[in-house]
Design a protein around this motif. Structure first.
Motif, PDB file in Angstrom:
ATOM      1  N   CYS A  69      10.115   7.287   7.123  1.00  0.00           N
ATOM      2  CA  CYS A  69      10.777   6.024   6.778  1.00  0.00           C
ATOM      3  C   CYS A  69       9.752   4.899   6.600  1.00  0.00           C
ATOM      4  N   VAL A  70       8.812   4.791   7.519  1.00  0.00           N
ATOM      5  CA  VAL A  70       7.789   3.754   7.410  1.00  0.00           C
ATOM      6  C   VAL A  70       6.927   3.991   6.168  1.00  0.00           C
ATOM      7  N   SER A  71       6.559   5.237   5.923  1.00  0.00           N
ATOM      8  CA  SER A  71       5.685   5.570   4.799  1.00  0.00           C
ATOM      9  C   SER A  71       6.325   5.307   3.446  1.00  0.00           C
ATOM     10  N   THR A  72       7.640   5.361   3.394  1.00  0.00           N
ATOM     11  CA  THR A  72       8.344   5.169   2.122  1.00  0.00           C
ATOM     12  C   THR A  72       9.047   3.813   2.036  1.00  0.00           C
ATOM     13  N   GLY A  73       9.010   3.040   3.115  1.00  0.00           N
ATOM     14  CA  GLY A  73       9.654   1.729   3.101  1.00  0.00           C
ATOM     15  C   GLY A  73      11.162   1.805   3.099  1.00  0.00           C
ATOM     16  N   MET A 123       0.843  -1.174   0.000  1.00  0.00           N
ATOM     17  CA  MET A 123       0.000   0.000   0.000  1.00  0.00           C
ATOM     18  C   MET A 123       0.890   1.240   0.000  1.00  0.00           C
ATOM     19  N   MET A 124       0.524   2.201  -0.843  1.00  0.00           N
ATOM     20  CA  MET A 124       1.296   3.439  -0.934  1.00  0.00           C
ATOM     21  C   MET A 124       0.642   4.536  -0.108  1.00  0.00           C
ATOM     22  N   THR A 125       1.484   5.343   0.494  1.00  0.00           N
ATOM     23  CA  THR A 125       1.007   6.496   1.247  1.00  0.00           C
ATOM     24  C   THR A 125       0.521   7.557   0.266  1.00  0.00           C
ATOM     25  N   HIS A 126      -0.596   8.171   0.579  1.00  0.00           N
ATOM     26  CA  HIS A 126      -1.172   9.200  -0.291  1.00  0.00           C
ATOM     27  C   HIS A 126      -0.179  10.353  -0.444  1.00  0.00           C
ATOM     28  N   PRO A 127      -0.058  10.908  -1.654  1.00  0.00           N
ATOM     29  CA  PRO A 127       0.876  12.011  -1.886  1.00  0.00           C
ATOM     30  C   PRO A 127       0.652  13.213  -0.961  1.00  0.00           C
ATOM     31  N   ALA A 128      -0.578  13.510  -0.603  1.00  0.00           N
ATOM     32  CA  ALA A 128      -0.838  14.643   0.296  1.00  0.00           C
ATOM     33  C   ALA A 128      -0.219  14.396   1.666  1.00  0.00           C
ATOM     34  N   VAL A 129      -0.249  13.150   2.116  1.00  0.00           N
ATOM     35  CA  VAL A 129       0.359  12.796   3.411  1.00  0.00           C
ATOM     36  C   VAL A 129       1.873  12.919   3.306  1.00  0.00           C
ATOM     37  N   LEU A 130       2.443  12.424   2.216  1.00  0.00           N
ATOM     38  CA  LEU A 130       3.893  12.540   2.027  1.00  0.00           C
ATOM     39  C   LEU A 130       4.320  13.999   1.982  1.00  0.00           C
ATOM     40  N   ALA A 131       3.554  14.820   1.280  1.00  0.00           N
ATOM     41  CA  ALA A 131       3.888  16.247   1.189  1.00  0.00           C
ATOM     42  C   ALA A 131       3.882  16.880   2.579  1.00  0.00           C
ATOM     43  N   ARG A 132       2.886  16.532   3.394  1.00  0.00           N
ATOM     44  CA  ARG A 132       2.813  17.080   4.751  1.00  0.00           C
ATOM     45  C   ARG A 132       3.999  16.610   5.591  1.00  0.00           C
ATOM     46  N   LEU A 133       4.380  15.349   5.465  1.00  0.00           N
ATOM     47  CA  LEU A 133       5.510  14.827   6.234  1.00  0.00           C
ATOM     48  C   LEU A 133       6.821  15.495   5.835  1.00  0.00           C
ATOM     49  N   VAL A 134       7.031  15.680   4.541  1.00  0.00           N
ATOM     50  CA  VAL A 134       8.247  16.355   4.078  1.00  0.00           C
ATOM     51  C   VAL A 134       8.268  17.787   4.612  1.00  0.00           C
ATOM     52  N   ASP A 194      17.560  10.226   4.562  1.00  0.00           N
ATOM     53  CA  ASP A 194      17.935  10.647   3.212  1.00  0.00           C
ATOM     54  C   ASP A 194      17.193   9.829   2.158  1.00  0.00           C
ATOM     55  N   ALA A 195      17.139   8.521   2.355  1.00  0.00           N
ATOM     56  CA  ALA A 195      16.415   7.656   1.424  1.00  0.00           C
ATOM     57  C   ALA A 195      14.917   7.937   1.478  1.00  0.00           C
ATOM     58  N   ALA A 196      14.400   8.199   2.671  1.00  0.00           N
ATOM     59  CA  ALA A 196      12.972   8.493   2.826  1.00  0.00           C
ATOM     60  C   ALA A 196      12.591   9.775   2.100  1.00  0.00           C
ATOM     61  N   LEU A 197      13.398  10.812   2.256  1.00  0.00           N
ATOM     62  CA  LEU A 197      13.121  12.074   1.576  1.00  0.00           C
ATOM     63  C   LEU A 197      13.198  11.903   0.061  1.00  0.00           C
ATOM     64  N   ALA A 198      14.192  11.178  -0.412  1.00  0.00           N
ATOM     65  CA  ALA A 198      14.325  10.946  -1.846  1.00  0.00           C
ATOM     66  C   ALA A 198      13.113  10.176  -2.380  1.00  0.00           C
ATOM     67  N   ALA A 199      12.700   9.138  -1.667  1.00  0.00           N
ATOM     68  CA  ALA A 199      11.548   8.347  -2.095  1.00  0.00           C
ATOM     69  C   ALA A 199      10.264   9.172  -2.064  1.00  0.00           C
ATOM     70  N   ALA A 200      10.082   9.967  -1.022  1.00  0.00           N
ATOM     71  CA  ALA A 200       8.878  10.804  -0.911  1.00  0.00           C
ATOM     72  C   ALA A 200       8.843  11.826  -2.038  1.00  0.00           C
TER      73      ALA A 200
END
Length: 84
Positions: free
Chosen positions: A42-46, A1-12, A51-57
């Protein structure tokens, strides 16, 4: 399951705000919110590090933006869902 882009944007955005606060004063109540947002990213992007989480998001956000633009072009609708 992928995290919704709006959630990723808020986390970043939260990560960037916490980073700015930490640069001003790295001690005190800022530490726990920073750890929380790093963990959640990290959890949201696997991934296992920030650094990897930000790149993936950011890649997911970039892809989501292009997917939306393609759908608008294909369907002839605006982002609000109405005909344009």
């Amino acid at each position: 399951m992928m995290t919704h882009p709006a959630v990723l944007a808020r986390l970043v955005e939260e990560y960037e705000m916490e980073s700015e606060l930490r640069a001003v004063g790295p001690h005190g109540p800022v530490r726990q919110p920073m750890e929380d947002v790093v963990y959640t990213l990290c959890v949201s992007t696997g991934t296992r590090d920030i650094d990897a989480a930000l790149a993936a998001a950011r890649e997911r956000l970039h892809t989501a933006w292009f997917d939306d633009a393609e759908a608008v072009a294909r369907d002839g609708r605006t982002l609000s869902g109405t005909a344009g």
